[in-house]
Design a protein around this motif. Structure first.
Motif, PDB file in Angstrom:
ATOM      1  N   VAL A  53      12.529  57.249  34.126  1.00  0.00           N
ATOM      2  CA  VAL A  53      11.205  56.619  34.096  1.00  0.00           C
ATOM      3  C   VAL A  53      10.201  57.535  33.387  1.00  0.00           C
ATOM      4  N   LEU A  56      10.818  57.569  29.687  1.00  0.00           N
ATOM      5  CA  LEU A  56      10.344  56.325  29.068  1.00  0.00           C
ATOM      6  C   LEU A  56       8.828  56.365  28.855  1.00  0.00           C
ATOM      7  N   HIS A  57       8.097  56.751  29.891  1.00  0.00           N
ATOM      8  CA  HIS A  57       6.631  56.817  29.753  1.00  0.00           C
ATOM      9  C   HIS A  57       6.228  57.766  28.624  1.00  0.00           C
ATOM     10  N   VAL A  60       7.017  56.186  25.283  1.00  0.00           N
ATOM     11  CA  VAL A  60       6.069  55.103  24.973  1.00  0.00           C
ATOM     12  C   VAL A  60       4.776  55.711  24.432  1.00  0.00           C
ATOM     13  N   ASP A 106      23.355  49.213  21.493  1.00  0.00           N
ATOM     14  CA  ASP A 106      22.535  48.632  22.559  1.00  0.00           C
ATOM     15  C   ASP A 106      23.401  48.170  23.739  1.00  0.00           C
ATOM     16  N   GLY A 256      19.422  46.461  32.201  1.00  0.00           N
ATOM     17  CA  GLY A 256      18.235  45.819  31.637  1.00  0.00           C
ATOM     18  C   GLY A 256      17.552  46.654  30.572  1.00  0.00           C
ATOM     19  N   LEU A 257      18.109  47.832  30.282  1.00  0.00           N
ATOM     20  CA  LEU A 257      17.492  48.733  29.302  1.00  0.00           C
ATOM     21  C   LEU A 257      18.304  48.746  28.009  1.00  0.00           C
ATOM     22  N   ARG A 258      19.627  48.586  28.112  1.00  0.00           N
ATOM     23  CA  ARG A 258      20.558  48.434  26.988  1.00  0.00           C
ATOM     24  C   ARG A 258      20.786  49.717  26.196  1.00  0.00           C
ATOM     25  N   GLY A 289      19.929  49.821  15.279  1.00  0.00           N
ATOM     26  CA  GLY A 289      19.668  50.953  16.162  1.00  0.00           C
ATOM     27  C   GLY A 289      19.156  50.569  17.534  1.00  0.00           C
ATOM     28  N   ALA A 290      19.435  51.437  18.512  1.00  0.00           N
ATOM     29  CA  ALA A 290      18.859  51.283  19.842  1.00  0.00           C
ATOM     30  C   ALA A 290      17.413  51.776  19.775  1.00  0.00           C
ATOM     31  N   PRO A 291      16.533  51.213  20.603  1.00  0.00           N
ATOM     32  CA  PRO A 291      15.127  51.615  20.554  1.00  0.00           C
ATOM     33  C   PRO A 291      14.951  53.126  20.788  1.00  0.00           C
ATOM     34  N   TYR A 292      13.944  53.706  20.129  1.00  0.00           N
ATOM     35  CA  TYR A 292      13.642  55.129  20.325  1.00  0.00           C
ATOM     36  C   TYR A 292      13.399  55.435  21.804  1.00  0.00           C
ATOM     37  N   ILE A 293      12.602  54.619  22.450  1.00  0.00           N
ATOM     38  CA  ILE A 293      12.246  54.919  23.849  1.00  0.00           C
ATOM     39  C   ILE A 293      13.486  54.857  24.752  1.00  0.00           C
ATOM     40  N   VAL A 294      14.401  53.951  24.454  1.00  0.00           N
ATOM     41  CA  VAL A 294      15.621  53.833  25.264  1.00  0.00           C
ATOM     42  C   VAL A 294      16.563  55.010  24.975  1.00  0.00           C
TER      43      VAL A 294
END
Lengths: 403, 403
Positions: A53, A56-57, A60, A106, A256-258, A289-294
């Motif tokens: 968590v 992630l913050h 972001v 992902d 749910g984050l993948r 690509g998978a998201p940077y934040i993930v």
């Protein structure tokens, strides 16, 4: 005239979990007051751990600032994540995997569904039975499985590696040649495992036959027994015959984050072509690509705090699995798996079919499980209990069944 | 023996942007002091807008709490997002799209690459020329394009819809029958657009021929001229012949966040099969949903604040495009696109090839563009300038070129 992909039309029914979802929705409409306990689909229920968590913050906030903003990811995924994977998932276990053999994705579902695409249509495919339906369906959709026999519920061109209580859930090596072998350990759906010695037999077979093993180790985090390999690359010879697919979904609650990854060793060459270059080409052409934040969230899973928190979460689910095993055994059920895996595989009582027992549990106990026959013909007469629920719900379900 | 997918081996060279990345990396190694300005790949540079950042933080906190945690997404994606899409992207423009015709994905690239999979291999494919390479490559990888002619740089079984300054970048309708037609407007790479009347001709053609248009409108947010359609469903008859693919990447700077969607209307039936059901089956078998937190970020794009912030960001990039156009025209270049799109398409000077001009700009001006020939034979003699950079960098680049 536009034609459709006729291989798609060969698919049998809907995807297993969609079918279950529809049955449950119908029941819920008819009995809106029913308190249903979901032990079917292997979805996690515990929230993301604090280290994830926090990562992630932080990520972001980076994305909110021009100087630290990240757009498209590099082709194979972020190096910071691939380095951690190699260090913690492989080097730490004495397995040799290089950073540029790791492809971030992902999630494992897409990878195991797409990996068949780099192979010719003429390859002979072997799958466990029972098996995660995606291995079969993705090959049906590519025309590799021949014709379907409704009586045996088998495809003519698939080799089924039967795993039942009769062979202690350890399938025999194929008696005739196969090219692509899907193995999943700890197994989904049976929750059983292979020892290093048993897995070595598969690696030796694959090397001898010049076959490729597609090794799905999405549930490796649940292994508590040190005699059981977490990666196929712990086995000598695997680098010349195995692709490994991994997931953060069950390890760290990322459903749910993948986030997932696939390892394709450089030694994997067939018809003079490096499979790694084919998978790289698929990645760069069909994926962004998978998201940077993930990816940063994935990195946090390997931090000191992250590892500790994840371990606690895995222990939570394993406690559920133990409870399911104990309650059901106490009630006289035949029970398998669930000690190094989040799934418990249960023989239906009194010779009921899997779907009959599914319906019974839904209608009489308001509990959702997954019918074993949905995973293949050898799954008939079994159901799968998932240990991913909340402890209190699992306990409630067990009391409903045994009372 | 394991065989590989021979269709992959037919692919020409590496994926365009990988090739550029390698050239730039080599240059950077040789000239580590060079201040390179990137106007090649269409990646955004502005950070996520505050409404999106706020939604992400909020959703991350939900994922940290058991009561608000979300695991696997629903098969088609979250309803809260699909409702907003239908309301703002379609109903608001008088276009009819239903919520269960919208499939949420992790981006438009995957969708446009994967959509061909639901069709038979025998379909005759038409692509714009120049064109986003993914349309061609994904069909090469599926064996739909025949043999490659190195001299003409064309595939024998592809129909090329040539768009050059000679026809004002409005390709003619095919002279012989085609089945699948990839259209991209505002166009990548040329930055040009089609009027409603011109798009109506394509819809009428497709309906007459019972063809399918795959309409990529990833850049629709850059349309400022009200005579230009943002969606193909603004055109009468499109629901019986068109699939539309959309992206949040360029609209809201989601290139590193990954979110897109595809619309498959229920009226699309070929060989008696609803294409929507085939795409749904692909989704449920080979994909596991866009992340919950990213779906909430997508929702925030449609909020009052989000829309305002996004509009400002689009205006920022369009100001860059205008500057590129003006500087280059002033310097005597022939310039196209860039008024309703983030790309400016520029004729190379003195009959240089695209790659020669690319090399010149990299080596003499330290500016990266995309060579037009990488997008297809009709792109030869052009390069693409992306307007997604920072204003100051774009200005710097323009001054380097014109001084």
């Amino acid at each position: 005239m536009v034609t459709v992909n006729h291989d798609y039309l060969d698919l049998k029914g809907s995807y297993l979990f969609s079918t279950i979802a529809k049955k449950v929705a119908t029941y819920q409409t008819n009995y809106p007051e029913a308190k249903i306990i979901r032990m079917g689909i292997g979805d996690v229920t515990q929230p993301l751990v604090p280290a994830v968590v926090e990562a992630l913050h932080k990520a972001v906030d980076e994305q909110a600032n021009m100087d630290t903003f990240h757009g498209y990811a590099p082709d194979l995924g972020y190096t910071f994540l691939r380095e951690k994977i190699v260090e913690h998932d492989y080097e730490a276990r004495g397995a040799h995997v290089e950073i540029d053999e790791v492809f971030i994705s992902d999630g494992a579902k897409g990878d195991v569904a797409n990996i068949q695409e780099i192979f010719g249509r003429d390859n002979k495919v072997a799958v466990g039975d029972p098996v995660y339906p995606v291995y079969v369906d993705s090959n049906v959709m590519s025309g590799r499985t021949g014709t379907y026999n409704a009586e045996t519920e088998m495809w003519s061109d698939l080799t089924y590696l039967s795993a039942t209580s009769e062979n202690n859930f350890t399938p025999s090596l194929p008696t005739s040649h196969v090219d692509l072998i899907y193995l999943c350990y700890p197994n989904n759906p049976t929750g059983t495992t292979l020892t290093k010695e048993a897995l070595k037999e598969w690696v030796d077979y694959a090397n001898k036959e010049e076959a490729i093993i597609i090794y799905d180790s999405a549930y490796e985090a649940f292994i508590t027994d040190s005699a059981i390999p977490r990666s196929i690359y712990e086995i000598e010879g695997a680098r010349t015959c195995a692709i490994e697919v991994r997931s953060f979904s069950k390890t760290a609650g990322f459903t749910g984050l993948r986030l997932g990854y696939t390892v394709v060793p450089k030694e994997l060459v067939r018809e003079g072509v490096a499979l790694r270059s084919l998978w790289a080409r698929r990645h760069s052409t069909k994926f962004n690509g998978a998201p940077y934040i993930v990816s940063r969230a994935g990195e946090a899973v390997y931090s000191k705090e992250g590892k500790k928190q994840i371990k606690k979460q895995i222990a939570y689910y394993l406690r559920n699995a133990k409870m399911i095993r104990e309650y059901l055994m106490e009630a006289g059920y035949e029970v398998f798996g669930g000690t190094n895996a989040p799934y418990v595989w249960v023989k239906t009582p009194a010779g009921m079919t899997s779907w009959a027992f599914f319906d019974f549990l839904l209608e009489k106990k308001q509990i959702i499980v997954t019918p074993g026959s949905g995973f293949g013909p050898s799954g008939e007469g079994y159901v799968r209990f998932s240990a991913f629920g909340e402890y209190e719900s699992v306990q409630d379900a067990m009391q409903r069944i045994t009372q």
